[in-house]
Write a protein that holds these residues in place. Structure first.
Motif, PDB file in Angstrom:
ATOM      1  N   GLU A 173       0.860  -1.176   0.000  1.00 31.53           N
ATOM      2  CA  GLU A 173       0.000   0.000   0.000  1.00 31.53           C
ATOM      3  C   GLU A 173       0.901   1.231   0.000  1.00 31.53           C
ATOM      4  N   TYR A 174       0.591   2.200  -0.870  1.00 31.86           N
ATOM      5  CA  TYR A 174       1.495   3.329  -1.046  1.00 31.86           C
ATOM      6  C   TYR A 174       0.761   4.505  -1.683  1.00 31.86           C
ATOM      7  N   VAL A 175       1.465   5.635  -1.798  1.00 26.72           N
ATOM      8  CA  VAL A 175       0.929   6.822  -2.455  1.00 26.72           C
ATOM      9  C   VAL A 175       1.892   7.210  -3.574  1.00 26.72           C
ATOM     10  N   THR A 176       1.475   8.143  -4.445  1.00 25.27           N
ATOM     11  CA  THR A 176       2.298   8.501  -5.594  1.00 25.27           C
ATOM     12  C   THR A 176       2.360  10.010  -5.791  1.00 25.27           C
ATOM     13  N   GLU A 177       3.405  10.439  -6.496  1.00 23.77           N
ATOM     14  CA  GLU A 177       3.550  11.812  -6.971  1.00 23.77           C
ATOM     15  C   GLU A 177       4.185  11.742  -8.355  1.00 23.77           C
ATOM     16  N   GLY A 178       3.604  12.475  -9.318  1.00 25.52           N
ATOM     17  CA  GLY A 178       4.141  12.427 -10.669  1.00 25.52           C
ATOM     18  C   GLY A 178       3.827  13.668 -11.468  1.00 25.52           C
ATOM     19  N   GLY A 179       4.685  13.954 -12.440  1.00 26.34           N
ATOM     20  CA  GLY A 179       4.472  15.046 -13.381  1.00 26.34           C
ATOM     21  C   GLY A 179       4.735  14.574 -14.792  1.00 26.34           C
ATOM     22  N   ALA A 190      -3.687   4.831 -10.202  1.00 25.51           N
ATOM     23  CA  ALA A 190      -4.745   5.167  -9.239  1.00 25.51           C
ATOM     24  C   ALA A 190      -6.079   4.561  -9.656  1.00 25.51           C
ATOM     25  N   ALA A 191      -6.333   4.512 -10.973  1.00 24.04           N
ATOM     26  CA  ALA A 191      -7.584   3.942 -11.464  1.00 24.04           C
ATOM     27  C   ALA A 191      -7.564   2.411 -11.412  1.00 24.04           C
ATOM     28  N   LYS A 192      -6.416   1.835 -11.709  1.00 27.64           N
ATOM     29  CA  LYS A 192      -6.309   0.383 -11.839  1.00 27.64           C
ATOM     30  C   LYS A 192      -6.030  -0.313 -10.512  1.00 27.64           C
ATOM     31  N   TYR A 193      -5.195   0.317  -9.690  1.00 26.71           N
ATOM     32  CA  TYR A 193      -4.785  -0.312  -8.424  1.00 26.71           C
ATOM     33  C   TYR A 193      -5.256   0.479  -7.208  1.00 26.71           C
ATOM     34  N   GLY A 194      -6.063   1.521  -7.460  1.00 32.22           N
ATOM     35  CA  GLY A 194      -6.520   2.384  -6.383  1.00 32.22           C
ATOM     36  C   GLY A 194      -7.414   1.656  -5.388  1.00 32.22           C
ATOM     37  N   GLY A 195      -7.320   2.066  -4.128  1.00 31.58           N
ATOM     38  CA  GLY A 195      -8.123   1.450  -3.085  1.00 31.58           C
ATOM     39  C   GLY A 195      -7.368   0.335  -2.414  1.00 31.58           C
ATOM     40  N   LYS A 196      -7.086  -0.719  -3.160  1.00 33.50           N
ATOM     41  CA  LYS A 196      -6.382  -1.868  -2.582  1.00 33.50           C
ATOM     42  C   LYS A 196      -4.900  -1.576  -2.374  1.00 33.50           C
ATOM     43  N   PRO A 332      -8.269   9.645  -3.031  1.00 37.89           N
ATOM     44  CA  PRO A 332      -7.920  11.063  -2.825  1.00 37.89           C
ATOM     45  C   PRO A 332      -6.795  11.523  -3.753  1.00 37.89           C
ATOM     46  N   MET A 333      -6.971  12.743  -4.263  1.00 34.77           N
ATOM     47  CA  MET A 333      -6.000  13.331  -5.186  1.00 34.77           C
ATOM     48  C   MET A 333      -5.571  14.695  -4.686  1.00 34.77           C
ATOM     49  N   GLY A 334      -4.295  15.020  -4.854  1.00 40.25           N
ATOM     50  CA  GLY A 334      -3.778  16.349  -4.575  1.00 40.25           C
ATOM     51  C   GLY A 334      -3.158  16.925  -5.830  1.00 40.25           C
TER      52      GLY A 334
END
Length: 402
Positions: A173-179, A190-196, A332-334
């Motif tokens: 389980e993790y979070v991401t940041e990208g440009g 986030a769409a494919k693996y989001g939540g789990k 959640p998105m930032g």
């Protein structure tokens, strides 16, 4: 599961010799009088940079600095239909046991080097802000990662290899940041693996489709709501980019192999193509010559070769301007907005179809925000996951605090 191998950059002396020999043979074009930057990188700048690259620039010095600053590794990752790819990545753990696992994903013409300024900030431990375990990979075909060997390596595959790397490292389980491309890749994750698995995502390249008549209320609001001064400036910047600075996108999306011959054989061609973007896509960032040459040298010495990375455009370009074709993430998105980004769209467009929980609007900064403004972008990420923030403790058992 394949184990990781510690990695140090160590470019063979022969490659350095060949680079210098090619620079010795450089032939320059003429230039129209007083043209400045209107036709691309100025001749005077190019001659200065080539001379520096040839006779003054010390790759070994900067290679050593990167090796000392960035804990690097490689690992084989199996990608469905493409076999195992050997992936290069930076991986630095915080001293905080409950630090939040964070994946950093770069784009083009960037690389793993973009994490350099943010890495010590994100991993720092303090009772005042959350801390992160940081992973920053070289995307396949970039930097020191192996590239795909057959066509069809699209957005799903980039998302798959990146997600599988996090799982292999023990971050279920993790979070991401990208440009840039990192936005599209982490969005797909986030769409494919989001939540789990992916619990939240943050971007400094917030793209969104405008409302359409298919959503009548949103479309009506879009037509009737006046733009703010910031939004007007952002749309002007977007028009400038599409009209004056996006020609590369068309060529890289259609005939990347043609460009690859020039990039692979001529360091001057590679330098001109990249240096132009480093200057006009940033917000008056004061590049030193050695800094720019290090950025470009990573491409010249890349594992797959300097003609490989831009293939991502032909493989993935269909998703770049047509976000509505794929499902929207619900986690959640930032979002961070920097005024010299290439595409700057009204934030309401992003909020319309994404679960935006926090957004930050900056007075300066451009396309390479992680590199140009590491303190500001780090602070945005911290605010999202801090105590009292909208995504605090979103990763179970990983608050980011001791």
């Amino acid at each position: 599961m394949p184990s990781e191998t510690p990695f140090q950059i160590n470019i063979p002396d022969e490659k350095l010799r060949i680079l210098r020999a090619k620079l010795e043979l450089a032939t320059f074009p003429d230039e129209l009088q007083d043209i400045g930057w209107r036709h691309g990188a100025p001749l005077e700048d190019m001659k200065r940079l080539v001379e520096r690259w040839k006779n003054g620039y010390d790759w070994r010095k900067y290679e050593k600095e990167l090796n000392q600053e960035l804990p690097m590794f490689t690992r084989d990752i199996d990608v469905d239909g493409f076999g195992a790819l050997n992936i290069h990545y930076v991986h630095k753990k915080s001293e905080t046991v409950d630090a939040i696992p964070l994946l950093f994903c770069h784009g083009w013409p960037g690389s793993f080097i973009e994490i350099r300024g943010m890495l010590p900030l994100l991993t720092a431990s303090s009772p005042k802000h959350p801390s992160f375990h940081v992973v920053a990979l070289s995307l396949p075909g970039f930097g020191f990662s192996e590239g795909a060997h057959k066509p069809g390596f699209g957005l799903d595959q980039y998302a798959e290899v990146t997600h599988k790397l996090m799982i292999a490292l023990g971050y279920n389980e993790y979070v991401t940041e990208g440009g840039d491309w990192g936005f599209l890749i982490t969005r797909r994750m986030a769409a494919k693996y989001g939540g789990k698995h992916v619990k939240a995502w943050h971007t400094n390249f917030p793209m969104a489709d405008p409302p359409t008549w298919k959503s009548p209320l949103s479309f009506l609001s879009y037509l009737l709501t006046p733009y703010s001064a910031e939004e007007k400036a952002g749309l002007e910047r977007t028009v400038w980019y599409r009209n004056k600075s996006s020609g590369y996108f068309v060529e890289q999306s259609t005939f990347p192999q043609t460009l690859a011959y020039g990039f692979t054989d001529s360091p001057v061609a590679l330098l001109g193509w990249f240096y132009e973007k480093l200057i006009i896509w940033t917000d008056d960032y004061k590049w030193t010559d050695d800094e720019a040459l290090t950025w470009i040298s990573i491409y010249w010495f890349s594992r797959a070769g300097p003609g490989a990375a831009h293939r991502i455009y032909s493989e993935v370009s269909g998703d770049f301007y047509n976000l509505g074709r794929t499902s929207y993430p619900t986690i959640p998105m930032g979002a961070s907005y920097f005024p010299k980004e290439l595409l700057l769209l009204p934030s309401a467009w992003l909020r319309r179809l994404n679960n935006v929980v926090i957004e930050s609007h900056h007075k300066s900064g451009g396309h390479f925000a992680a590199y140009e403004r590491p303190e500001e972008l780090t602070e945005d990420v911290r605010k999202m996951f801090a105590k009292g923030g909208p995504a605090f403790a979103v990763v179970p058992g990983k608050s980011g605090y001791a």
